[in-house]
Write a protein that holds these residues in place. Structure first.
Motif, PDB file in Angstrom:
ATOM      1  N   MET A 109      56.928 -47.431 -24.198  1.00 28.03           N
ATOM      2  CA  MET A 109      58.007 -46.675 -23.552  1.00 28.03           C
ATOM      3  C   MET A 109      57.553 -46.202 -22.158  1.00 28.03           C
ATOM      4  SD  MET A 109      60.425 -43.994 -25.185  1.00 28.03           S
ATOM      5  CE  MET A 109      61.086 -42.596 -24.344  1.00 28.03           C
ATOM      6  N   ILE A 110      58.447 -46.339 -21.171  1.00 27.60           N
ATOM      7  CA  ILE A 110      58.065 -45.970 -19.806  1.00 27.60           C
ATOM      8  C   ILE A 110      58.323 -44.480 -19.576  1.00 27.60           C
ATOM      9  CG2 ILE A 110      58.592 -46.352 -17.353  1.00 27.60           C
ATOM     10  CD1 ILE A 110      59.334 -49.280 -18.204  1.00 27.60           C
ATOM     11  N   LYS A 111      57.236 -43.765 -19.251  1.00 25.95           N
ATOM     12  CA  LYS A 111      57.382 -42.325 -18.967  1.00 25.95           C
ATOM     13  C   LYS A 111      56.885 -42.006 -17.567  1.00 25.95           C
ATOM     14  CE  LYS A 111      56.995 -40.222 -23.523  1.00 25.95           C
ATOM     15  NZ  LYS A 111      55.959 -39.868 -24.479  1.00 25.95           N
ATOM     16  N   ASN A 112      55.694 -42.546 -17.245  1.00 22.45           N
ATOM     17  CA  ASN A 112      55.086 -42.256 -15.943  1.00 22.45           C
ATOM     18  C   ASN A 112      55.234 -43.466 -15.035  1.00 22.45           C
ATOM     19  OD1 ASN A 112      54.191 -39.747 -16.847  1.00 22.45           O
ATOM     20  ND2 ASN A 112      52.416 -40.715 -17.804  1.00 22.45           N
TER      21      ASN A 112
ATOM     22  N   ALA B 105      46.609 -42.486  -8.447  1.00 25.36           N
ATOM     23  CA  ALA B 105      48.075 -42.658  -8.473  1.00 25.36           C
ATOM     24  C   ALA B 105      48.522 -43.451  -9.695  1.00 25.36           C
ATOM     25  CB  ALA B 105      48.539 -43.356  -7.195  1.00 25.36           C
ATOM     26  N   VAL B 106      47.729 -44.469 -10.089  1.00 23.61           N
ATOM     27  CA  VAL B 106      48.202 -45.343 -11.177  1.00 23.61           C
ATOM     28  C   VAL B 106      47.559 -45.002 -12.525  1.00 23.61           C
ATOM     29  CG1 VAL B 106      48.675 -47.235  -9.566  1.00 23.61           C
ATOM     30  CG2 VAL B 106      46.472 -47.169 -10.758  1.00 23.61           C
ATOM     31  N   ALA B 107      46.721 -43.940 -12.548  1.00 23.05           N
ATOM     32  CA  ALA B 107      45.921 -43.636 -13.746  1.00 23.05           C
ATOM     33  C   ALA B 107      46.757 -43.573 -15.023  1.00 23.05           C
ATOM     34  CB  ALA B 107      45.167 -42.329 -13.539  1.00 23.05           C
ATOM     35  N   ASN B 108      47.916 -42.908 -14.986  1.00 23.71           N
ATOM     36  CA  ASN B 108      48.712 -42.763 -16.217  1.00 23.71           C
ATOM     37  C   ASN B 108      49.987 -43.592 -16.187  1.00 23.71           C
ATOM     38  OD1 ASN B 108      47.015 -40.753 -17.323  1.00 23.71           O
ATOM     39  ND2 ASN B 108      47.847 -39.323 -15.792  1.00 23.71           N
ATOM     40  N   ALA B 109      50.058 -44.535 -15.252  1.00 25.73           N
ATOM     41  CA  ALA B 109      51.345 -45.207 -15.047  1.00 25.73           C
ATOM     42  C   ALA B 109      51.653 -46.238 -16.133  1.00 25.73           C
ATOM     43  CB  ALA B 109      51.359 -45.875 -13.674  1.00 25.73           C
ATOM     44  N   ASP B 110      52.882 -46.152 -16.664  1.00 29.65           N
ATOM     45  CA  ASP B 110      53.373 -47.185 -17.577  1.00 29.65           C
ATOM     46  C   ASP B 110      54.047 -48.276 -16.759  1.00 29.65           C
ATOM     47  OD1 ASP B 110      52.878 -45.449 -19.882  1.00 29.65           O
ATOM     48  OD2 ASP B 110      54.538 -44.268 -19.050  1.00 29.65           O
ATOM     49  N   LEU B 111      54.584 -47.870 -15.599  1.00 34.72           N
ATOM     50  CA  LEU B 111      55.244 -48.823 -14.693  1.00 34.72           C
ATOM     51  C   LEU B 111      54.749 -48.564 -13.277  1.00 34.72           C
ATOM     52  CD1 LEU B 111      57.483 -50.893 -13.894  1.00 34.72           C
ATOM     53  CD2 LEU B 111      59.057 -48.964 -13.740  1.00 34.72           C
ATOM     54  N   ILE B 112      54.342 -49.650 -12.587  1.00 34.87           N
ATOM     55  CA  ILE B 112      53.894 -49.524 -11.193  1.00 34.87           C
ATOM     56  C   ILE B 112      54.830 -50.373 -10.346  1.00 34.87           C
ATOM     57  CG2 ILE B 112      51.997 -50.032  -9.598  1.00 34.87           C
ATOM     58  CD1 ILE B 112      50.211 -49.853 -12.269  1.00 34.87           C
ATOM     59  N   VAL B 113      55.541 -49.733  -9.429  1.00 39.90           N
ATOM     60  CA  VAL B 113      56.463 -50.486  -8.565  1.00 39.90           C
ATOM     61  C   VAL B 113      55.804 -50.659  -7.207  1.00 39.90           C
ATOM     62  CG1 VAL B 113      58.778 -50.600  -7.575  1.00 39.90           C
ATOM     63  CG2 VAL B 113      58.440 -49.450  -9.754  1.00 39.90           C
TER      64      VAL B 113
ATOM     65  N   ASP C 201      45.927 -51.801 -19.809  1.00 35.80           N
ATOM     66  CA  ASP C 201      46.355 -53.153 -20.200  1.00 35.80           C
ATOM     67  C   ASP C 201      47.779 -53.184 -20.760  1.00 35.80           C
ATOM     68  OD1 ASP C 201      45.972 -51.969 -22.580  1.00 35.80           O
ATOM     69  OD2 ASP C 201      44.261 -53.197 -23.205  1.00 35.80           O
ATOM     70  N   ARG C 202      48.488 -52.047 -20.661  1.00 39.58           N
ATOM     71  CA  ARG C 202      49.904 -52.059 -21.074  1.00 39.58           C
ATOM     72  C   ARG C 202      50.825 -51.808 -19.878  1.00 39.58           C
ATOM     73  NH1 ARG C 202      50.941 -47.081 -20.514  1.00 39.58           N
ATOM     74  NH2 ARG C 202      49.199 -45.652 -20.648  1.00 39.58           N
ATOM     75  N   ALA C 203      50.247 -51.472 -18.708  1.00 39.00           N
ATOM     76  CA  ALA C 203      51.092 -51.132 -17.553  1.00 39.00           C
ATOM     77  C   ALA C 203      51.874 -52.361 -17.068  1.00 39.00           C
ATOM     78  CB  ALA C 203      50.235 -50.576 -16.430  1.00 39.00           C
ATOM     79  N   ILE C 204      53.145 -52.138 -16.762  1.00 41.04           N
ATOM     80  CA  ILE C 204      53.984 -53.201 -16.187  1.00 41.04           C
ATOM     81  C   ILE C 204      53.911 -53.061 -14.666  1.00 41.04           C
ATOM     82  CG2 ILE C 204      56.341 -54.079 -15.985  1.00 41.04           C
ATOM     83  CD1 ILE C 204      56.941 -52.642 -18.675  1.00 41.04           C
ATOM     84  N   VAL C 205      53.747 -54.181 -13.953  1.00 41.43           N
ATOM     85  CA  VAL C 205      53.733 -54.138 -12.486  1.00 41.43           C
ATOM     86  C   VAL C 205      55.013 -54.819 -11.991  1.00 41.43           C
ATOM     87  CG1 VAL C 205      52.518 -54.868 -10.394  1.00 41.43           C
ATOM     88  CG2 VAL C 205      51.212 -54.206 -12.440  1.00 41.43           C
ATOM     89  N   ALA C 206      55.789 -54.099 -11.178  1.00 45.04           N
ATOM     90  CA  ALA C 206      57.057 -54.644 -10.676  1.00 45.04           C
ATOM     91  C   ALA C 206      57.001 -54.696  -9.155  1.00 45.04           C
ATOM     92  CB  ALA C 206      58.207 -53.757 -11.133  1.00 45.04           C
ATOM     93  N   SER C 207      57.197 -55.888  -8.601  1.00 45.07           N
ATOM     94  CA  SER C 207      57.187 -55.999  -7.137  1.00 45.07           C
ATOM     95  C   SER C 207      58.611 -55.895  -6.600  1.00 45.07           C
ATOM     96  CB  SER C 207      56.590 -57.347  -6.716  1.00 45.07           C
ATOM     97  OG  SER C 207      56.750 -57.507  -5.321  1.00 45.07           O
ATOM     98  N   ASN C 208      58.738 -55.231  -5.449  1.00 44.57           N
ATOM     99  CA  ASN C 208      60.050 -55.117  -4.806  1.00 44.57           C
ATOM    100  C   ASN C 208      60.191 -56.146  -3.678  1.00 44.57           C
ATOM    101  OD1 ASN C 208      62.608 -53.753  -4.409  1.00 44.57           O
ATOM    102  ND2 ASN C 208      61.724 -52.955  -2.521  1.00 44.57           N
ATOM    103  N   THR C 209      59.401 -57.213  -3.727  1.00 45.71           N
ATOM    104  CA  THR C 209      59.475 -58.226  -2.666  1.00 45.71           C
ATOM    105  C   THR C 209      60.918 -58.694  -2.445  1.00 45.71           C
ATOM    106  OG1 THR C 209      58.769 -60.427  -1.975  1.00 45.71           O
ATOM    107  CG2 THR C 209      58.950 -60.076  -4.331  1.00 45.71           C
ATOM    108  N   SER C 210      61.233 -59.018  -1.196  1.00 42.67           N
ATOM    109  CA  SER C 210      62.594 -59.493  -0.890  1.00 42.67           C
ATOM    110  C   SER C 210      62.686 -61.012  -0.997  1.00 42.67           C
ATOM    111  CB  SER C 210      62.985 -59.175   0.546  1.00 42.67           C
ATOM    112  OG  SER C 210      62.712 -57.867   0.871  1.00 42.67           O
ATOM    113  N   THR C 211      61.555 -61.686  -0.806  1.00 44.68           N
ATOM    114  CA  THR C 211      61.651 -63.137  -0.639  1.00 44.68           C
ATOM    115  C   THR C 211      60.598 -63.958  -1.385  1.00 44.68           C
ATOM    116  OG1 THR C 211      60.260 -62.929   1.327  1.00 44.68           O
ATOM    117  CG2 THR C 211      62.630 -63.001   1.709  1.00 44.68           C
TER     118      THR C 211
END
Ligand SMILES: NC(=O)c1ccc[n+]([C@@H]2O[C@H](COP(=O)([O-])OP(=O)(O)OC[C@H]3O[C@@H](n4cnc5c(N)ncnc54)[C@H](O)[C@@H]3O)[C@@H](O)[C@H]2O)c1
Length: 287
Positions: free
Chosen positions: A1-4, A54-62, A85-95
């Motif tokens: 579940m994404i919280k942080n 910044a990413v220490a407790n992150a469930d999602l990193i944008v 090893d459970r963090a999701i990484v999401a890129s906001n790339t345009s292209t």
């Protein structure tokens, strides 16, 4: 579940994305490399100059760092060493395609694209791109999160550079620049055509709905007659490159196709108009 949630890059997009999640009750860490100043945003956003913290407790990193593959790759290289090893990484790339971003990454099964639109806290659409190797649970979890935040996510069937929105936008600007370069209309006339005509319909109906309304027999004629007339340019247009070379970058440099005496109020006015339009559209669609 994404919280942080951690957002990397506090520029135009990173700020808006951080604001969106904070406004919907998430704990947000906003990272910017040391030495840069942070925009003033929301008390629920915590600012960091240290990536690891910044990413220490992150469930999602944008990721919303500049659109340069080397910069994004360097950020991912650093993340590989520090994220859980459970963090999701999401890129906001345009292209950039997801396949390109995921190349040689140890978290290639947990990286996706979430493509927001400026202003990110106001425009409902978010394009989501996954790979065949991405766990379906990640796509579902992100979709649920974005819907919870009032967004309209669209999960694409396949990874392709520019996704859908920027490919459509690029097709339009290619033809618009062709019309300007050939003296058929100037930027002001083209902007009027879009704002007073096409754009008004597009807020409520997409191109296929409009085709159905107009009649597909009509559209068969329109496409048959016009496609041979349209620009097929495959390079960035000369007129645009000249403007960039002359430092005419648009609102941010005070001059582009128009002159901007007060760039920050131009951006603010645009945000206010979009905010009102989105509320108005919701009200109309509820009736
Ligand atoms: N501006 C738009 O309309 C828009 C829309 C959709 C997607 N995007 C995409 O979003 C991303 C960010 O675009 P933007 O317009 O916000 O750019 P921007 O230049 O406004 O912001 C980028 C931020 O990243 C910071 N940064 C630089 N190097 C960094 C690093 N190594 N680690 C962390 N932060 C770093 C910069 O200091 C800056 O604050 C790009 O991939 C862009 O293509 C932009």
């Amino acid at each position: 579940m994404i919280k942080n949630i951690a957002v990397l890059g506090s520029g135009t997009m990173g700020s808006g994305i951080a604001l969106l999640f904070a406004e919907h009750g998430f704990k947000v860490a906003l990272y910017e490399p040391a030495g840069r100043t942070f925009p003033s945003l929301d008390a629920r956003i915590h600012f960091y100059n240290d990536l690891e913290k910044a990413v220490a407790n992150a469930d999602l990193i944008v990721e919303a760092v500049p659109e340069q593959l080397e910069i994004k790759r360097e950020v991912f290289r650093q993340l590989a060493e520090i994220i859980s090893d459970r963090a999701i990484v999401a890129s906001n790339t345009s292209t950039i395609s997801l396949q390109t971003l995921a190349e040689n990454l140890p978290f290639s099964d947990r990286i996706v694209i979430t493509h927001f639109f400026n202003p990110a806290n106001l425009i409902p659409l978010v394009e989501i791109v996954t790979l065949p190797t991405t766990s379906p649970q990640i796509g579902n979890e992100l979709t649920a999160l974005l819907i919870h935040c009032g967004k309209t996510p669209v999960v694409l069937n396949r990874d392709v550079p520019g996704f859908v929105a920027n490919r459509l936008q690029a097709a339009l600007i290619r033809e618009a620049l062709y019309l300007v370069e050939n003296g058929i209309a100037d930027p002001g006339q083209i902007d009027t055509v879009v704002k007073e005509g096409l754009g008004l319909r597009w807020a409520f109906k997409g191109p296929f709905e409009i085709a159905d309304l107009g009649g597909l027999d009509v559209w068969a004629k329109v496409t048959g007659h016009l496609f041979p007339e349209l620009s097929t340019n495959t390079l960035a247009p000369e007129s645009l490159l000249t403007k960039v070379a002359d430092g005419e970058l648009g609102v941010k440099s005070g001059y582009g196709y128009y002159r901007y005496e007060d760039p920050s109020s131009t951006a603010e006015k645009m945000k206010n108009s979009i905010d009102q339009l989105v509320s108005f559209k919701k009200r109309i669609e509820e009736v």
